[in-house]
Design an enzyme around this catalytic site. Structure first.
Site, PDB file in Angstrom:
ATOM      1  N   HIS A  49      -8.074   3.335 -41.000  1.00  0.00           N
ATOM      2  CA  HIS A  49      -7.220   2.784 -39.951  1.00  0.00           C
ATOM      3  C   HIS A  49      -8.097   2.225 -38.858  1.00  0.00           C
ATOM      4  O   HIS A  49      -9.141   2.789 -38.552  1.00  0.00           O
ATOM      5  CB  HIS A  49      -6.299   3.872 -39.380  1.00  0.00           C
ATOM      6  CG  HIS A  49      -5.140   3.300 -38.642  1.00  0.00           C
ATOM      7  ND1 HIS A  49      -5.225   2.921 -37.335  1.00  0.00           N
ATOM      8  CD2 HIS A  49      -3.893   2.985 -39.054  1.00  0.00           C
ATOM      9  CE1 HIS A  49      -4.070   2.419 -36.964  1.00  0.00           C
ATOM     10  NE2 HIS A  49      -3.243   2.435 -37.982  1.00  0.00           N
ATOM     11  N   ASP A  62       0.806   5.004 -44.606  1.00  0.00           N
ATOM     12  CA  ASP A  62       1.311   4.401 -45.837  1.00  0.00           C
ATOM     13  C   ASP A  62       0.968   5.192 -47.084  1.00  0.00           C
ATOM     14  O   ASP A  62       1.496   4.918 -48.164  1.00  0.00           O
ATOM     15  CB  ASP A  62       0.758   2.968 -45.981  1.00  0.00           C
ATOM     16  CG  ASP A  62       1.358   2.050 -44.950  1.00  0.00           C
ATOM     17  OD1 ASP A  62       2.545   2.215 -44.658  1.00  0.00           O
ATOM     18  OD2 ASP A  62       0.640   1.191 -44.424  1.00  0.00           O
TER      19      ASP A  62
HETATM   20  N1  CMC Z   1     -11.380   1.888 -49.055  1.00  0.00           N
HETATM   21  C1  CMC Z   1     -12.718   1.762 -49.141  1.00  0.00           C
HETATM   22  N2  CMC Z   1     -13.513   1.426 -48.107  1.00  0.00           N
HETATM   23  C2  CMC Z   1     -12.920   1.218 -46.928  1.00  0.00           C
HETATM   24  C3  CMC Z   1     -11.531   1.332 -46.758  1.00  0.00           C
HETATM   25  C4  CMC Z   1     -10.750   1.702 -47.879  1.00  0.00           C
HETATM   26  N3  CMC Z   1      -9.416   1.829 -47.770  1.00  0.00           N
HETATM   27  N4  CMC Z   1     -11.192   1.057 -45.472  1.00  0.00           N
HETATM   28  C5  CMC Z   1     -12.342   0.778 -44.861  1.00  0.00           C
HETATM   29  N5  CMC Z   1     -13.396   0.858 -45.728  1.00  0.00           N
HETATM   30  C6  CMC Z   1     -14.818   0.690 -45.412  1.00  0.00           C
HETATM   31  C7  CMC Z   1     -15.164  -0.782 -45.239  1.00  0.00           C
HETATM   32  O1  CMC Z   1     -15.555  -1.342 -46.462  1.00  0.00           O
HETATM   33  C8  CMC Z   1     -16.272  -0.697 -44.229  1.00  0.00           C
HETATM   34  O2  CMC Z   1     -17.429  -0.272 -44.908  1.00  0.00           O
HETATM   35  P1  CMC Z   1     -18.900  -0.759 -44.420  1.00  0.00           P
HETATM   36  O3  CMC Z   1     -19.055  -0.242 -43.019  1.00  0.00           O
HETATM   37  O4  CMC Z   1     -19.828  -0.159 -45.410  1.00  0.00           O
HETATM   38  O5  CMC Z   1     -18.857  -2.260 -44.490  1.00  0.00           O
HETATM   39  C9  CMC Z   1     -15.849   0.452 -43.310  1.00  0.00           C
HETATM   40  O6  CMC Z   1     -15.032   1.296 -44.128  1.00  0.00           O
HETATM   41  C10 CMC Z   1     -15.040   0.007 -42.081  1.00  0.00           C
HETATM   42  O7  CMC Z   1     -13.923  -0.755 -42.535  1.00  0.00           O
HETATM   43  P2  CMC Z   1     -13.323  -2.024 -41.792  1.00  0.00           P
HETATM   44  O8  CMC Z   1     -12.613  -2.869 -42.786  1.00  0.00           O
HETATM   45  O9  CMC Z   1     -14.407  -2.663 -40.965  1.00  0.00           O
HETATM   46  O10 CMC Z   1     -12.305  -1.334 -40.804  1.00  0.00           O
HETATM   47  P3  CMC Z   1     -11.118  -2.055 -40.080  1.00  0.00           P
HETATM   48  O11 CMC Z   1     -10.817  -1.263 -38.871  1.00  0.00           O
HETATM   49  O12 CMC Z   1     -11.402  -3.506 -39.906  1.00  0.00           O
HETATM   50  O13 CMC Z   1      -9.924  -1.984 -41.156  1.00  0.00           O
HETATM   51  C11 CMC Z   1      -8.080  -1.190 -42.406  1.00  0.00           C
HETATM   52  C12 CMC Z   1      -8.913  -1.031 -41.124  1.00  0.00           C
HETATM   53  C13 CMC Z   1      -6.810  -0.350 -42.285  1.00  0.00           C
HETATM   54  C14 CMC Z   1      -7.651  -2.675 -42.550  1.00  0.00           C
HETATM   55  C15 CMC Z   1      -8.924  -0.753 -43.627  1.00  0.00           C
HETATM   56  O14 CMC Z   1      -9.288   0.606 -43.489  1.00  0.00           O
HETATM   57  C16 CMC Z   1      -8.205  -0.982 -44.958  1.00  0.00           C
HETATM   58  O15 CMC Z   1      -8.282  -2.083 -45.513  1.00  0.00           O
HETATM   59  N6  CMC Z   1      -7.484   0.059 -45.492  1.00  0.00           N
HETATM   60  C17 CMC Z   1      -6.706  -0.106 -46.691  1.00  0.00           C
HETATM   61  C18 CMC Z   1      -5.376  -0.798 -46.362  1.00  0.00           C
HETATM   62  C19 CMC Z   1      -4.401   0.116 -45.654  1.00  0.00           C
HETATM   63  O16 CMC Z   1      -4.179   1.256 -46.042  1.00  0.00           O
HETATM   64  N7  CMC Z   1      -3.760  -0.422 -44.589  1.00  0.00           N
HETATM   65  C20 CMC Z   1      -2.716   0.292 -43.842  1.00  0.00           C
HETATM   66  C21 CMC Z   1      -3.115   0.574 -42.423  1.00  0.00           C
HETATM   67  S1  CMC Z   1      -2.036   1.788 -41.652  1.00  0.00           S
HETATM   68  C22 CMC Z   1      -0.509   1.002 -41.542  1.00  0.00           C
HETATM   69  C23 CMC Z   1      -0.491  -0.011 -40.465  1.00  0.00           C
HETATM   70  O17 CMC Z   1      -0.587   0.379 -39.287  1.00  0.00           O
HETATM   71  O18 CMC Z   1      -0.367  -1.184 -40.785  1.00  0.00           O
END
Ligand code: CMC
Length: 427
Positions: free
Chosen positions: A306, A363
Site C-alpha cells: 500500500h 482488497d
Molecule cells: N508484489 C510484489 N512486489 C511489490 C508489491 C506486490 N504486491 N507491491 C510493491 N512491491 C515492491 C515493488 O516492486 C518495489 O520493489 P523495489 O523497491 O525492489 O523496486 C517496492 O515493493 C515498492 O513498491 P512501489 O510500487 O514503489 O510502491 P507504491 O507505493 O508505488 O505502490 C501499490 C503501492 C499498492 C500500487 C503496490 O504495492 C501494488 O502494486 N500492490 C498490488 C496491487 C494492490 O493490491 N492494490 C490495492 C491497493 S489497496 C486498495 C486501494 O486503496 O486502492
C-alpha cells in the site's frame, strides 16, 4: 510560534510557512515558491505532496490508524451502519435520529432512474465490464438531471448529493443484472439502504426475495470500510475534475474510472483471479511468491502493499475477521480462503515482503467475502465504488465549499529544445 522552513538555492534563502494539522502532521506551504525562486517541486506519484487540507479522514500509515471525522474505523464498523457513515463523512457529524430519518427519506424520494437510461444500458454488450458501464451511466445521469451541476447553494448541493446516493445503487444493480441476464428492477422503499441494494442486485423475477441479516450486515461493514481513504487516486481524481467546476456526477464518473485500475480498486478482482489461478495451477503458493519477487516477472502479489500503510492496513484486519465469520455463518468451506491464508503467512515471513513493508491490504480479503455473498468477480470493484461513493462526495463537497483553485500541476520539461519545422519531403 509559527514554524517556517527554509530552502537554500544558489546562495539565496527562501522561507516558507509550515502548516500543522490537528494530528501533528506538518507540511511546507510552498504556494509562493515558484514566484519567489523560479523553482517548482518534482514529486511523481505525489508520494510527498499534500494536495489539500482536509477535515474528513485521518490516516496514519505507520501506526495503521484510519478514522472518519475522528471516529476509528474499528468503532464505526462495529456500531454504525453505512448510511450513518455516509452522513458523517459528507456533513461532518453523526446524524441524530431525525437527521438520519430525513436523510433516508430524501434519498428514497430520489431513487427513481429515468426509464430512458435503460436504453443506454441496452447499448452495451453483455461482455462489457460493469465498471465501464457504471462510469458511463453515472455520466449519462447528468443529461437527465441537469440541475445536478448547480453548486451555487448548499441546498442545491444537498439535492444533488441525495440524488446520486439514491440513483447510484440502482445503476450498480442494473450493471450486475444486465451481466446476469436478469430483468432490470427498482428498489423497495420499505427496506434499509443496504438491504435495498442487496435486493435490487439479487431479486429473481419469479422468486420471493429472502432476507438474510448476516449477509446484509457483512455487506454493510464492507461498504463502511471502503467509504473513504483520504487523497487516494480516485478521490484525487474526483477533486481535480471537480476543481474545474465540472459537476458532481461528472467528477464521480471520472473517479469510477480511476478506481477501475488493478493498482487501485481493481485489485479486489485481480486478487480473486490470482487466487483462482493459483488453485488451478495446483495451489503452489511458493511458486507465486517467487514470481512476485522476480524483478524480470511483471507479476505482483495482488492485495499486498500500500502506498500509505507501511505496517498494517486496519481495514484488512477487520475484513479478515469478517471473512472468517461470514464463511462460517454461511457454512461455506472455500479452498480459496486457505490459499489466501497460506500466501499471507508466507509473505509476512518473507524477507522481500518484510523489507519492503508489504502487508495484505483491504482488497486481499474483501473478494473472498464478495464471492461468499454470490457477487460475480467482475462486480467486486463496483462494490468498492458503491462503498467509496460517500467519500468521493464528501471530498468533492469540501473542495467546492473551500473554493479551492483548479488543480493544475507543473512539470519539468525534458523534451526537444526549439527546432525548425521540416516539410514532409525533408523528413
Ligand atoms: N508484489 C510484489 N512486489 C511489490 C508489491 C506486490 N504486491 N507491491 C510493491 N512491491 C515492491 C515493488 O516492486 C518495489 O520493489 P523495489 O523497491 O525492489 O523496486 C517496492 O515493493 C515498492 O513498491 P512501489 O510500487 O514503489 O510502491 P507504491 O507505493 O508505488 O505502490 C501499490 C503501492 C499498492 C500500487 C503496490 O504495492 C501494488 O502494486 N500492490 C498490488 C496491487 C494492490 O493490491 N492494490 C490495492 C491497493 S489497496 C486498495 C486501494 O486503496 O486502492
Amino acid at each position: 510560534m509559527s514554524l517556517t522552513a527554509t530552502i537554500e538555492f544558489q546562495g539565496k534563502k527562501y522561507e516558507f510557512p509550515v502548516t500543522e494539522g490537528t494530528e501533528g502532521e506538518m507540511g511546507i506551504d510552498i504556494k509562493t515558491l515558484r514566484g519567489a525562486s523560479g523553482l517548482v517541486t518534482l514529486d511523481p506519484g505525489y508520494k510527498n505532496t499534500g494536495s489539500c487540507e482536509s477535515a474528513i479522514t485521518f490516516l496514519d500509515g505507520e501506526k495503521g490508524i484510519l478514522r472518519y471525522r475522528g471516529y476509528s474505523i474499528e468503532e464505526l464498523a462495529e456500531h454504525a451502519d453505512f448510511l450513518e457513515v455516509a452522513y458523517l463523512l459528507i456533513f461532518g457529524e453523526l446524524p441524530n435520529k431525525e437527521q438520519l430519518e430525513k436523510f433516508d427519506a430524501d434519498i428514497k424520494a430520489e431513487s427513481h432512474v429515468d426509464e430512458e437510461m435503460k436504453k443506454i444500458l441496452d447499448g452495451f454488450p453483455k461482455s462489457a465490464h460493469p465498471m465501464g458501464v457504471l462510469s458511463s451511466l453515472t455520466s449519462a445521469l447528468i443529461a437527465f438531471n441537469p440541475s445536478a451541476v448547480d453548486v451555487s447553494s448548499e441546498e442545491k448541493m444537498y439535492t444533488s448529493i441525495v440524488r446520486i446516493l439514491a440513483k447510484f445503487p440502482v445503476l450498480v444493480a442494473w450493471a450486475m443484472r444486465k451481466k446476469m441476464g436478469l430483468p432490470l428492477d427498482y428498489g423497495d422503499d420499505s427496506l434499509g439502504y443496504v438491504e435495498n441494494i442487496h435486493k435490487m442486485m439479487f431479486k429473481r423475477p419469479n422468486q420471493e426475495y429472502k432476507r438474510n441479516p448476516l449477509v446484509i450486515e457483512a455487506l454493510d461493514k464492507l461498504l463502511i470500510l471502503h467509504a473513504d481513504h483520504e487523497q487516494n487516486c480516485s478521490t484525487s481524481t474526483v477533486r481535480i475534475v471537480g476543481s474545474s467546476h465540472a459537476g458532481l456526477f461528472a467528477s464521480l464518473s471520472a473517479g469510477i474510472s480511476a478506481l477501475w485500475g488493478p493498482l487501485h480498486g481493481g485489485a479486489n478482482q485481480a486478487v480473486l483471479e490470482m487466487l483462482e489461478a493459483i488453485q488451478e495451477d495446483g495451489g503452489d503458493t511458493k511458486k507465486y511468491m517467487a514470481k512476485a519477487k522476480d524483478k524480470n516477472d511483471p507479476f505482483r502479489l495482488m492485495g499486498f502493499g500500500h502506498r500509505v500503510y507501511k505496517n498494517f492496513d486496519p481495514r484488512a484486519r477487520i475484513i479478515k475477521k469478517s471473512a472468517d465469520e461470514v464463511l462460517g455463518d454461511l457454512g461455506i468451506d472455500d479452498p480459496i480462503l486457505d490459499i489466501a491464508k497460506g500466501l499471507e503467512k508466507e509473505a509476512l515471513e518473507d524477507k522481500y515482503f518484510v523489507d519492503r513493508k508489504l502487508y495484505p491490504n483491504v482488497d486481499f480479503y474483501s473478494g473472498i467475502i464478495y464471492r461468499a455473498l454470490g457477487i460475480p468477480v467482475e462486480m467486486f470493484t463496483v462494490m468498492f465504488a458503491l462503498g467509496r461513493l460517500p467519500g468521493w462526495i464528501a471530498q468533492w463537497r469540501e473542495m467546492r465549499l473551500k473554493k479551492e483553485p483548479i488543480g493544475r500541476p507543473r512539470q519539468i520539461y525534458t523534451g526537444e529544445n526549439h527546432r525548425s519545422f521540416k516539410k514532409i519531403n525533408e523528413r
